[in-house]
Write a protein that holds these residues in place. Structure first.
Motif, PDB file in Angstrom:
ATOM      1  N   LYS A 164       0.838  -1.209   0.000  1.00 29.71           N
ATOM      2  CA  LYS A 164       0.000   0.000   0.000  1.00 29.71           C
ATOM      3  C   LYS A 164       0.868   1.253   0.000  1.00 29.71           C
ATOM      4  O   LYS A 164       0.639   2.185  -0.766  1.00 29.71           O
ATOM      5  CB  LYS A 164      -0.909   0.015   1.228  1.00 29.71           C
ATOM      6  CG  LYS A 164      -2.120  -0.897   1.133  1.00 29.71           C
ATOM      7  CD  LYS A 164      -3.082  -0.588   2.290  1.00 29.71           C
ATOM      8  CE  LYS A 164      -4.458  -1.157   2.062  1.00 29.71           C
ATOM      9  NZ  LYS A 164      -4.585  -2.578   2.347  1.00 29.71           N
ATOM     10  N   VAL A 210       2.656   1.847  -3.324  1.00 30.62           N
ATOM     11  CA  VAL A 210       1.782   2.446  -4.330  1.00 30.62           C
ATOM     12  C   VAL A 210       1.550   3.926  -4.029  1.00 30.62           C
ATOM     13  O   VAL A 210       1.608   4.775  -4.911  1.00 30.62           O
ATOM     14  CB  VAL A 210       0.432   1.703  -4.409  1.00 30.62           C
ATOM     15  CG1 VAL A 210      -0.552   2.470  -5.254  1.00 30.62           C
ATOM     16  CG2 VAL A 210       0.628   0.305  -4.964  1.00 30.62           C
ATOM     17  N   GLN A 211       1.321   4.220  -2.738  1.00 28.37           N
ATOM     18  CA  GLN A 211       1.085   5.615  -2.348  1.00 28.37           C
ATOM     19  C   GLN A 211       2.297   6.482  -2.704  1.00 28.37           C
ATOM     20  O   GLN A 211       2.166   7.533  -3.323  1.00 28.37           O
ATOM     21  CB  GLN A 211       0.827   5.686  -0.833  1.00 28.37           C
ATOM     22  CG  GLN A 211       0.444   7.078  -0.354  1.00 28.37           C
ATOM     23  CD  GLN A 211      -0.962   7.478  -0.822  1.00 28.37           C
ATOM     24  OE1 GLN A 211      -1.906   6.729  -0.621  1.00 28.37           O
ATOM     25  NE2 GLN A 211      -1.078   8.630  -1.455  1.00 28.37           N
ATOM     26  N   TYR A 249       4.663   5.859  -4.827  1.00 29.70           N
ATOM     27  CA  TYR A 249       4.844   5.909  -6.281  1.00 29.70           C
ATOM     28  C   TYR A 249       3.857   6.896  -6.918  1.00 29.70           C
ATOM     29  O   TYR A 249       4.208   7.639  -7.831  1.00 29.70           O
ATOM     30  CB  TYR A 249       4.650   4.502  -6.849  1.00 29.70           C
ATOM     31  CG  TYR A 249       4.624   4.402  -8.347  1.00 29.70           C
ATOM     32  CD1 TYR A 249       5.786   4.554  -9.100  1.00 29.70           C
ATOM     33  CD2 TYR A 249       3.439   4.119  -9.022  1.00 29.70           C
ATOM     34  CE1 TYR A 249       5.766   4.441 -10.473  1.00 29.70           C
ATOM     35  CE2 TYR A 249       3.413   4.004 -10.400  1.00 29.70           C
ATOM     36  CZ  TYR A 249       4.572   4.168 -11.124  1.00 29.70           C
ATOM     37  OH  TYR A 249       4.543   4.061 -12.491  1.00 29.70           O
ATOM     38  N   THR A 284      -5.380   6.482  -7.187  1.00 30.81           N
ATOM     39  CA  THR A 284      -4.456   6.138  -6.099  1.00 30.81           C
ATOM     40  C   THR A 284      -5.144   5.306  -5.025  1.00 30.81           C
ATOM     41  O   THR A 284      -4.586   4.317  -4.546  1.00 30.81           O
ATOM     42  CB  THR A 284      -3.864   7.414  -5.463  1.00 30.81           C
ATOM     43  OG1 THR A 284      -3.303   8.213  -6.490  1.00 30.81           O
ATOM     44  CG2 THR A 284      -2.803   7.081  -4.436  1.00 30.81           C
ATOM     45  N   SER A 302      -5.586   1.810  -6.418  1.00 30.55           N
ATOM     46  CA  SER A 302      -4.270   1.178  -6.552  1.00 30.55           C
ATOM     47  C   SER A 302      -3.742   0.729  -5.206  1.00 30.55           C
ATOM     48  O   SER A 302      -3.264  -0.377  -5.028  1.00 30.55           O
ATOM     49  CB  SER A 302      -3.248   2.156  -7.119  1.00 30.55           C
ATOM     50  OG  SER A 302      -3.672   2.657  -8.322  1.00 30.55           O
ATOM     51  N   ARG A 303      -3.829   1.646  -4.256  1.00 30.40           N
ATOM     52  CA  ARG A 303      -3.288   1.420  -2.932  1.00 30.40           C
ATOM     53  C   ARG A 303      -4.000   0.255  -2.252  1.00 30.40           C
ATOM     54  O   ARG A 303      -3.380  -0.662  -1.727  1.00 30.40           O
ATOM     55  CB  ARG A 303      -3.473   2.709  -2.128  1.00 30.40           C
ATOM     56  CG  ARG A 303      -2.784   2.743  -0.816  1.00 30.40           C
ATOM     57  CD  ARG A 303      -3.159   4.011  -0.041  1.00 30.40           C
ATOM     58  NE  ARG A 303      -3.274   3.651   1.352  1.00 30.40           N
ATOM     59  CZ  ARG A 303      -2.273   3.740   2.223  1.00 30.40           C
ATOM     60  NH1 ARG A 303      -1.117   4.234   1.840  1.00 30.40           N
ATOM     61  NH2 ARG A 303      -2.419   3.340   3.459  1.00 30.40           N
ATOM     62  N   GLU A 304      -5.317   0.296  -2.303  1.00 30.63           N
ATOM     63  CA  GLU A 304      -6.111  -0.710  -1.600  1.00 30.63           C
ATOM     64  C   GLU A 304      -5.870  -2.114  -2.160  1.00 30.63           C
ATOM     65  O   GLU A 304      -5.771  -3.068  -1.401  1.00 30.63           O
ATOM     66  CB  GLU A 304      -7.601  -0.339  -1.725  1.00 30.63           C
ATOM     67  CG  GLU A 304      -8.528  -1.115  -0.824  1.00 30.63           C
ATOM     68  CD  GLU A 304      -8.158  -1.031   0.661  1.00 30.63           C
ATOM     69  OE1 GLU A 304      -7.640   0.016   1.087  1.00 30.63           O
ATOM     70  OE2 GLU A 304      -8.379  -2.038   1.366  1.00 30.63           O
ATOM     71  N   HIS A 319      -3.320  -3.052  -4.368  1.00 27.65           N
ATOM     72  CA  HIS A 319      -1.946  -3.297  -4.845  1.00 27.65           C
ATOM     73  C   HIS A 319      -1.908  -3.438  -6.368  1.00 27.65           C
ATOM     74  O   HIS A 319      -1.269  -4.351  -6.887  1.00 27.65           O
ATOM     75  CB  HIS A 319      -1.345  -4.561  -4.220  1.00 27.65           C
ATOM     76  CG  HIS A 319      -1.498  -4.660  -2.742  1.00 27.65           C
ATOM     77  ND1 HIS A 319      -1.379  -5.844  -2.058  1.00 27.65           N
ATOM     78  CD2 HIS A 319      -1.762  -3.729  -1.802  1.00 27.65           C
ATOM     79  CE1 HIS A 319      -1.553  -5.638  -0.763  1.00 27.65           C
ATOM     80  NE2 HIS A 319      -1.801  -4.352  -0.591  1.00 27.65           N
ATOM     81  N   ILE A 320      -2.618  -2.565  -7.041  1.00 32.48           N
ATOM     82  CA  ILE A 320      -2.620  -2.615  -8.508  1.00 32.48           C
ATOM     83  C   ILE A 320      -1.833  -1.417  -9.034  1.00 32.48           C
ATOM     84  O   ILE A 320      -1.945  -0.310  -8.495  1.00 32.48           O
ATOM     85  CB  ILE A 320      -4.060  -2.544  -9.070  1.00 32.48           C
ATOM     86  CG1 ILE A 320      -4.930  -3.642  -8.450  1.00 32.48           C
ATOM     87  CG2 ILE A 320      -4.057  -2.682 -10.587  1.00 32.48           C
ATOM     88  CD1 ILE A 320      -6.403  -3.526  -8.821  1.00 32.48           C
ATOM     89  N   PRO A 336      -0.908   1.837 -10.670  1.00 36.01           N
ATOM     90  CA  PRO A 336      -1.788   2.978 -10.984  1.00 36.01           C
ATOM     91  C   PRO A 336      -2.076   3.116 -12.482  1.00 36.01           C
ATOM     92  O   PRO A 336      -3.182   3.512 -12.856  1.00 36.01           O
ATOM     93  CB  PRO A 336      -1.009   4.188 -10.465  1.00 36.01           C
ATOM     94  CG  PRO A 336      -0.136   3.646  -9.387  1.00 36.01           C
ATOM     95  CD  PRO A 336       0.224   2.248  -9.811  1.00 36.01           C
TER      96      PRO A 336
END
Lengths: 288, 127
Positions: free
Chosen positions: A169, A172-173, A175, B38, B41-43, B45-46, B48
């Motif tokens: 998580k 991703v954040q 990035y 975001t 994606s974050r939730e 793990h994909i 962006p």
């Protein structure tokens, strides 16, 4: 060109060839997966790319300039690996400070925020941390150094499921907030399959896959059914492996299926990245 | 939202379908903001870029729209548009399959009609 060029990298340890003429490019602001079995040469490659180990042949260029012994170029890269380079008595907070001095733009605020999220005690001595927390500290540093190329060698080693989830998580954040290139080398393919935009697979010292994840999966099929019909159907296709259970068979095909007629009792499914990886890197042996 | 990563469907299509489903079931109402790239994606793990590709597909279909600097919102009429599209798909996606399977199983046309009638009764009792 912008980005990193890996050109014909070869590395031998004694007579053993670890890397054999590896070449590829890393573009800015992309997440890459570097996959390979144990001993495939992934860590050696990452060490060469960050000038910790020198290659016997080939070169690494960043934005067109050779990185070897070039501190300015190397300052744009960060390698997080298993190796612990810190003095025994050093506290986590001190290590953060040293890193901030080495790398311009180290985001101390982010590092402290992440430490809190992961419950990492910044006053603790690094050497007294558990394996999992040593990894966490190194990950926090890797996310907080604001360099253009970040290499993560087995980033979730020793982390429990909750911490792995939190790490992905935060990755991703980070990035999204600040796009840069990440290269993730890992055994846990399923966990990163949706995260990596581009896949590099090393097998026995050679680069065997260098392509966008989506394009790779487009042409990865599992053909299953009665053995005879499956064999007949896949004849002439690029079969990379198969599984058998009694008279049932699944053959794995990597490549286009052309327009051949699909027999009634044969079913065609897509392969996931992990299955594809296993079949590409098992030395040409069937799993039967 | 839920993603089945073992599914044979590319992830960006799953992203698009999940958002479409949420609009269809009333999870996201017309005019409401949908989660940002975001956040999704974050939730899950994909990557962006993959999420954005799925979002852009919905934008091109007119189901969601970008409000500059704010985010993505469910378009007016999106719900009706989804229903219309799904009604069009209904024959190919369900009816043909049911009939093909019925023929394979030697279920007669009369028997199939009777089963459909029974299905309506079941649905009526449920609601």
């Amino acid at each position: 060109m912008k980005g990193i060029e890996v050109k014909q990298i070869t590395k031998r340890y004694g007579k053993k060839v670890i890397l054999n003429g590896i070449g590829f490019e890393l573009e800015p602001n992309k997440i890459y997966g570097l996959l390979g079995r144990n001993g495939a040469g992934k860590s050696t490659l990452l060490n060469i790319m960050t000038d910790r180990v020198s290659a016997d042949d080939g070169e690494i260029r960043l934005d067109g300039v050779d990185i070897q012994d070039n501190d300015q170029q190397l300052g744009n890269m960060y390698l997080m690996s298993e190796v612990d380079l810190y003095p025994k008595a050093a506290k986590v907070s001190q290590i953060f400070k040293w890193t901030a001095q080495l790398y311009n733009g180290f985001d101390m605020e982010l590092a402290m925020k992440l430490a809190q999220k992961f419950d990492l005690d910044v006053k603790a001595q690094f050497s007294k941390l558990s394996t999992g927390y040593r990894t966490i500290m190194k990950l926090i540093i890797a996310l907080s150094v604001q360099v253009e190329f970040i290499f993560l060698d087995e980033p979730v080693l020793g982390l429990d499921a909750n911490h792995r989830d939190l790490f992905y998580k935060e990755l991703v954040q980070s990035y999204s907030d600040n796009p840069r290139t990440f290269v993730i080398s890992t055994h846990l393919i399923e966990e990163v399959a949706q995260l990596i935009e581009h896949v590099l697979v090393i097998d026995q010292g050679r680069l065997i896959i260098d392509d966008e994840t989506e394009d790779i999966l487009k042409n990865a099929y599992m053909i299953s059914g009665a053995e005879e019909e499956v064999d007949q159907y896949v004849d002439g296709l690029n079969v990379i492996g198969s599984d058998k259970l009694a008279s049932l068979k699944a053959s794995y095909v990597f490549g286009e299926l052309d327009n051949r007629v699909i027999p009634d009792r044969v079913s065609i499914d897509k392969m996931d990245l992990q299955t594809l990886f296993i079949n590409l890197t098992n030395g040409g042996q069937n799993n039967e | 939202m839920q993603f089945n990563f073992n599914s044979t469907e590319p992830i960006y299509l799953q992203v698009a379908r999940q958002i479409e489903d949420a609009i269809f079931t009333g999870g996201f109402h017309e005019g409401e903001q949908v989660p940002s790239t975001t956040e999704i994606s974050r939730e899950f793990h994909i990557n962006p870029a993959t999420v954005l590709k799925g979002m852009n597909l919905l934008v091109s279909q007119g189901l969601i729209e970008k409000h500059r600097g704010v985010g993505m919102f469910v378009s007016k009429g999106a719900h009706g548009q989804i229903i219309q599209a799904r009604q069009q798909d209904f024959y190919e996606k369900y009816v043909i399959k049911v009939v093909t399977e019925a023929v394979k199983l030697d279920i007669s046309k009369e028997e199939l009609n009777r089963l459909i009638e029974q299905g309506y009764q079941y649905e009526g009792n449920r609601s």
